[in-house]
Design a protein around this motif. Sequence first.
Motif, PDB file in Angstrom:
ATOM      1  N   ASN A  65      49.813  40.775  43.885  1.00 59.77           N
ATOM      2  CA  ASN A  65      49.050  40.595  42.467  1.00 59.77           C
ATOM      3  C   ASN A  65      48.080  40.009  42.532  1.00 59.77           C
ATOM      4  OD1 ASN A  65      48.797  41.115  39.815  1.00 59.77           O
ATOM      5  ND2 ASN A  65      50.161  39.465  39.151  1.00 59.77           N
ATOM      6  N   LEU A  66      48.150  38.613  42.835  1.00 61.93           N
ATOM      7  CA  LEU A  66      46.853  37.954  42.768  1.00 61.93           C
ATOM      8  C   LEU A  66      45.877  38.015  43.702  1.00 61.93           C
ATOM      9  CD1 LEU A  66      45.748  35.154  41.870  1.00 61.93           C
ATOM     10  CD2 LEU A  66      47.030  33.921  43.856  1.00 61.93           C
ATOM     11  N   ALA A  67      46.302  38.569  44.854  1.00 57.60           N
ATOM     12  CA  ALA A  67      45.075  39.341  45.943  1.00 57.60           C
ATOM     13  C   ALA A  67      44.518  40.348  45.182  1.00 57.60           C
ATOM     14  CB  ALA A  67      45.776  39.275  47.145  1.00 57.60           C
ATOM     15  N   ASN A  68      45.140  41.153  44.800  1.00 55.60           N
ATOM     16  CA  ASN A  68      44.640  42.401  44.098  1.00 55.60           C
ATOM     17  C   ASN A  68      43.730  42.038  43.119  1.00 55.60           C
ATOM     18  OD1 ASN A  68      44.321  45.276  43.656  1.00 55.60           O
ATOM     19  ND2 ASN A  68      45.611  45.025  41.771  1.00 55.60           N
ATOM     20  N   GLY A  69      44.095  41.368  42.176  1.00 58.46           N
ATOM     21  CA  GLY A  69      43.225  41.004  40.832  1.00 58.46           C
ATOM     22  C   GLY A  69      42.022  40.283  41.347  1.00 58.46           C
ATOM     23  N   MET A  70      42.157  39.544  42.544  1.00 60.79           N
ATOM     24  CA  MET A  70      40.774  38.738  43.172  1.00 60.79           C
ATOM     25  C   MET A  70      39.969  39.691  43.609  1.00 60.79           C
ATOM     26  SD  MET A  70      42.663  35.386  44.387  1.00 60.79           S
ATOM     27  CE  MET A  70      41.092  34.329  45.093  1.00 60.79           C
ATOM     28  N   VAL A  71      40.609  40.720  44.279  1.00 61.79           N
ATOM     29  CA  VAL A  71      39.587  41.565  45.106  1.00 61.79           C
ATOM     30  C   VAL A  71      38.898  42.357  44.030  1.00 61.79           C
ATOM     31  CG1 VAL A  71      39.327  43.661  46.540  1.00 61.79           C
ATOM     32  CG2 VAL A  71      40.753  41.476  47.283  1.00 61.79           C
ATOM     33  N   TRP A  72      39.611  42.932  43.271  1.00 62.08           N
ATOM     34  CA  TRP A  72      38.906  43.670  41.883  1.00 62.08           C
ATOM     35  C   TRP A  72      38.155  42.845  40.918  1.00 62.08           C
ATOM     36  CZ3 TRP A  72      37.811  48.802  42.241  1.00 62.08           C
ATOM     37  CH2 TRP A  72      38.493  49.539  43.293  1.00 62.08           C
ATOM     38  N   SER A  73      38.197  41.977  41.049  1.00 64.44           N
ATOM     39  CA  SER A  73      37.549  40.930  40.100  1.00 64.44           C
ATOM     40  C   SER A  73      36.295  40.552  40.693  1.00 64.44           C
ATOM     41  CB  SER A  73      38.151  39.525  39.633  1.00 64.44           C
ATOM     42  OG  SER A  73      39.382  39.835  38.787  1.00 64.44           O
ATOM     43  N   LEU A  77      32.620  41.708  39.457  1.00 66.47           N
ATOM     44  CA  LEU A  77      31.213  40.707  39.332  1.00 66.47           C
ATOM     45  C   LEU A  77      30.036  41.366  39.929  1.00 66.47           C
ATOM     46  CD1 LEU A  77      33.422  37.546  39.554  1.00 66.47           C
ATOM     47  CD2 LEU A  77      32.204  38.301  37.652  1.00 66.47           C
ATOM     48  N   VAL A  78      30.457  41.982  41.170  1.00 66.60           N
ATOM     49  CA  VAL A  78      29.193  42.479  41.920  1.00 66.60           C
ATOM     50  C   VAL A  78      28.673  43.619  41.060  1.00 66.60           C
ATOM     51  CG1 VAL A  78      28.602  43.327  44.313  1.00 66.60           C
ATOM     52  CG2 VAL A  78      30.102  41.519  44.220  1.00 66.60           C
ATOM     53  N   LYS A  79      29.486  44.439  40.757  1.00 66.96           N
ATOM     54  CA  LYS A  79      28.871  45.741  40.005  1.00 66.96           C
ATOM     55  C   LYS A  79      28.452  45.356  38.456  1.00 66.96           C
ATOM     56  CE  LYS A  79      29.290  49.403  42.286  1.00 66.96           C
ATOM     57  NZ  LYS A  79      28.359  50.239  42.734  1.00 66.96           N
ATOM     58  N   PHE A  80      29.035  44.026  37.994  1.00 68.84           N
ATOM     59  CA  PHE A  80      28.728  43.710  36.603  1.00 68.84           C
ATOM     60  C   PHE A  80      29.521  44.719  35.659  1.00 68.84           C
ATOM     61  CE2 PHE A  80      24.950  42.266  38.958  1.00 68.84           C
ATOM     62  CZ  PHE A  80      25.239  40.771  38.913  1.00 68.84           C
ATOM     63  N   ASP A  81      30.721  45.051  35.938  1.00 65.89           N
ATOM     64  CA  ASP A  81      31.674  45.930  35.195  1.00 65.89           C
ATOM     65  C   ASP A  81      32.506  45.365  34.370  1.00 65.89           C
ATOM     66  OD1 ASP A  81      33.018  47.920  34.266  1.00 65.89           O
ATOM     67  OD2 ASP A  81      32.773  49.190  36.097  1.00 65.89           O
ATOM     68  N   ALA A  82      32.592  45.024  33.227  1.00 62.56           N
ATOM     69  CA  ALA A  82      33.274  44.318  32.377  1.00 62.56           C
ATOM     70  C   ALA A  82      34.635  45.190  32.082  1.00 62.56           C
ATOM     71  CB  ALA A  82      32.992  43.759  30.734  1.00 62.56           C
ATOM     72  N   TYR A  83      34.732  46.427  32.095  1.00 60.37           N
ATOM     73  CA  TYR A  83      35.945  47.145  32.042  1.00 60.37           C
ATOM     74  C   TYR A  83      36.813  46.855  33.446  1.00 60.37           C
ATOM     75  CZ  TYR A  83      33.545  49.519  28.333  1.00 60.37           C
ATOM     76  OH  TYR A  83      33.018  49.632  27.131  1.00 60.37           O
ATOM     77  N   ILE A  84      36.403  46.760  34.351  1.00 60.84           N
ATOM     78  CA  ILE A  84      37.261  46.222  35.629  1.00 60.84           C
ATOM     79  C   ILE A  84      37.333  44.641  35.753  1.00 60.84           C
ATOM     80  CG2 ILE A  84      37.121  46.396  38.232  1.00 60.84           C
ATOM     81  CD1 ILE A  84      35.388  48.858  38.120  1.00 60.84           C
ATOM     82  N   LEU A  85      36.605  43.939  35.262  1.00 58.27           N
ATOM     83  CA  LEU A  85      36.645  42.521  35.373  1.00 58.27           C
ATOM     84  C   LEU A  85      37.801  41.972  34.464  1.00 58.27           C
ATOM     85  CD1 LEU A  85      36.104  39.896  36.522  1.00 58.27           C
ATOM     86  CD2 LEU A  85      34.260  39.648  34.778  1.00 58.27           C
ATOM     87  N   ILE A  86      37.947  42.442  33.153  1.00 60.29           N
ATOM     88  CA  ILE A  86      38.845  41.902  32.327  1.00 60.29           C
ATOM     89  C   ILE A  86      40.289  41.993  32.603  1.00 60.29           C
ATOM     90  CG2 ILE A  86      39.540  42.257  29.722  1.00 60.29           C
ATOM     91  CD1 ILE A  86      36.524  42.431  29.002  1.00 60.29           C
ATOM     92  N   PRO A  87      40.797  43.582  32.951  1.00 59.77           N
ATOM     93  CA  PRO A  87      41.918  43.635  33.117  1.00 59.77           C
ATOM     94  C   PRO A  87      42.576  42.882  34.545  1.00 59.77           C
ATOM     95  CG  PRO A  87      40.891  45.633  33.183  1.00 59.77           C
ATOM     96  CD  PRO A  87      39.880  44.743  32.703  1.00 59.77           C
ATOM     97  N   ASN A  88      41.506  42.842  35.539  1.00 60.87           N
ATOM     98  CA  ASN A  88      41.851  42.382  36.957  1.00 60.87           C
ATOM     99  C   ASN A  88      41.895  40.739  36.680  1.00 60.87           C
ATOM    100  OD1 ASN A  88      42.379  44.391  38.739  1.00 60.87           O
ATOM    101  ND2 ASN A  88      40.553  45.112  37.628  1.00 60.87           N
ATOM    102  N   GLY A  89      40.830  40.354  35.816  1.00 63.51           N
ATOM    103  CA  GLY A  89      40.843  38.817  35.405  1.00 63.51           C
ATOM    104  C   GLY A  89      42.295  38.380  35.079  1.00 63.51           C
ATOM    105  N   LEU A  90      42.614  39.236  34.018  1.00 69.20           N
ATOM    106  CA  LEU A  90      44.095  39.022  33.454  1.00 69.20           C
ATOM    107  C   LEU A  90      45.311  38.975  34.644  1.00 69.20           C
ATOM    108  CD1 LEU A  90      43.972  41.052  29.946  1.00 69.20           C
ATOM    109  CD2 LEU A  90      43.911  38.477  30.430  1.00 69.20           C
TER     110      LEU A  90
END
Length: 131
Positions: A65-73, A77-90
């Motif tokens: 869970n941690l690794a998946n969230g880190m990869v998608w976060s 960040l690279v794509k500057f996509d808040a819709y992907i960053l917020i749930p994966n940051g959580l």
Amino acid sequence: MWCLYGMPSVHPDSLLVITINGIGLVIESFYVGVFFLYSNTWPKRKRVIKTQSVKYLPFYLSLANLANGMVWSTYALVKFDAYILIPNGLGVFSGMVQLGLYAYYYKTTNWDEDEGAQQSDLELHDGHNKA
């Protein structure tokens, strides 16, 4: 929802999002189906803090869970996509909390104790005391 978000009509230039999440949807649906079919988890859920034991907290699932969230976060960040960053940051936060609980309660976990045997012993003692 991620499959819908990754559709070209909703979010252009997101082939990676739709591909990974489409495959993940199929794999996770199979995993969850098999898990619920063969597990007896209802009496064991949410007992980490109450029992101060991580016997029923799966370490590798929390780590994944941690690794998946880190990869998608990182991807977000690279794509500057808040819709992907917020749930994966959580998800990163959730994975860190789970692993923190695992580290905190690991030493107080009794790995050899069988819950069913403990309950049987209590019933025998109660019956013995009443007689």
